[in-house]
Design an enzyme around this catalytic site. Structure first.
Site, PDB file in Angstrom:
ATOM      1  N   SER A   1      10.418  -1.551   2.088  1.00  0.00           N
ATOM      2  CA  SER A   1      11.541  -0.645   2.682  1.00  0.00           C
ATOM      3  C   SER A   1      11.540  -0.908   4.099  1.00  0.00           C
ATOM      4  CB  SER A   1      11.117   0.984   2.664  1.00  0.00           C
ATOM      5  OG  SER A   1      12.197   1.638   2.944  1.00  0.00           O
TER       6      SER A   1
ATOM      7  N   GLU B   1      16.579  -4.544  -2.788  1.00  0.00           N
ATOM      8  CA  GLU B   1      16.182  -3.216  -3.274  1.00  0.00           C
ATOM      9  C   GLU B   1      16.994  -2.253  -2.243  1.00  0.00           C
ATOM     10  OE1 GLU B   1      14.177  -0.523  -2.295  1.00  0.00           O
ATOM     11  OE2 GLU B   1      13.409  -1.925  -0.507  1.00  0.00           O
TER      12      GLU B   1
ATOM     13  N   HIS C   1      12.190   1.463  -4.515  1.00  0.00           N
ATOM     14  CA  HIS C   1      11.843   3.167  -4.470  1.00  0.00           C
ATOM     15  C   HIS C   1      11.740   3.606  -5.643  1.00  0.00           C
ATOM     16  CE1 HIS C   1      13.198   1.911  -0.215  1.00  0.00           C
ATOM     17  NE2 HIS C   1      12.476   2.824   0.332  1.00  0.00           N
TER      18      HIS C   1
END
Length: 301
Positions: free
Chosen positions: A109, A201, A271
């Site tokens: 992330s 992502e 996630h």
């Protein structure tokens, strides 16, 4: 690319919070898991600090991470969580001692910024689940992290995925969060993607934001000369009252359909609970060989 030494029983590892604040209570289970792997855990001084939404001030977060980068006894740095904040401190970090004594940096992330930055230093890192999420993510996700660190011999090579364009590619693996990839363009953390296998992502974005970011990658030349593209989880996507008109996979495909490299969708990274470890900077062979299966395997030299 330099591969940091694998961990061993008794290796000393650090937990730091370069981004969003987190409570000690929520991380205690992960500490016990790391200890059960035979690791000695060192907690950053400001790991559980709070400065508005951040885990301490920029100066405190920088100091914590710098200390662990510089300490030759620390063999891996686990970023406790993502959120936002890593790009605020990254240009204040000194990587000289880290380059002399490379160690694994683990996270995803917001931690994508660190992965990209140290990729430019020629050192591998691990995109994987983080301590805050150890008890949420799947046992297999943890197992792949343990394997990437050299503490386990489990090696998953085949995944049931959605094949979009068949083919085989060899190249260095690089990528992570789409939003962070885009925000690093034009900075010291910007990476050359030519000849590499890119994985992407993201979470909690509007569909038109995804389209805008994919167009930005394309205009910046980040998609044209890839060796391959792996699309991971795009979680909790949002749309406006007047719909954008395309789902996320369609948006991504539209940005790369004119190229010739292999592409797959649905890889377990990002996630969701299935967040398998990927070694950024490792040279892999990526094969999309059927409608439902993609093979991702290390090249053994």
């Amino acid at each position: 690319m330099i591969q940091p030494p694998y961990l061993q029983k008794g290796s000393k590892v650090a937990l730091v919070s370069p981004a969003k604040t987190v409570s000690r209570e929520n991380v205690l289970p992960a500490i016990e898991i790391l200890k059960s792997w035979g690791l000695k855990v060192v907690i950053g001084k400001y790991a559980f600090a709070e400065h508005f939404q951040f885990a301490g001030t920029d100066k405190q977060r920088t100091q914590d991470l710098q200390k662990m980068l510089d300490d030759p006894e620390i063999k891996a740095i686990f970023c406790i969580r993502g959120g936002y904040g890593t790009t605020r401190i990254i240009d204040n970090l000194d990587f000289n001692k880290f380059q002399q004594h490379p160690k694994w940096i683990i996270g995803y992330s917001d931690i994508t910024a660190l992965h990209l930055h140290i990729h430019n230093l020629g050192i591998q890192s691990i995109h994987a689940t983080m301590p805050l999420l150890f008890t949420r993510d799947s046992a297999q996700s943890l197992q792949t992290l343990k394997s990437a660190l050299g503490l386990d011999k489990t090696d998953i090579r085949e995944y049931p995925l959605i094949a979009k364009r068949k083919g085989t590619a060899n190249g260095q693996l690089i990528g992570g969060n789409l939003s962070l990839m885009v925000s690093c363009i034009g900075t010291a953390s910007d990476v050359d993607t030519a000849g590499k296998i890119l994985f992407l992502e993201d979470i909690d974005e509007y569909l038109y934001h995804i389209d805008r970011m994919m167009i930005q990658l394309k205009r910046a030349g980040k998609l044209r000369n890839l060796a391959g593209l792996i699309v991971g989880h795009f979680t909790a996507m949002k749309d406006n009252d007047k719909p954008f008109g395309k789902e996320v996979n369609e948006i991504i495909w539209d940005a790369v359909k004119e190229y010739n490299y292999p592409v797959c969708f649905g890889f377990p990274t990002g996630h969701d609970a299935e967040n398998h470890a990927l070694v950024c900077g490792s040279t892999i062979q990526f094969t999309v060989h059927s409608k439902q299966v993609s093979l991702l395997s290390p090249i053994i030299s």
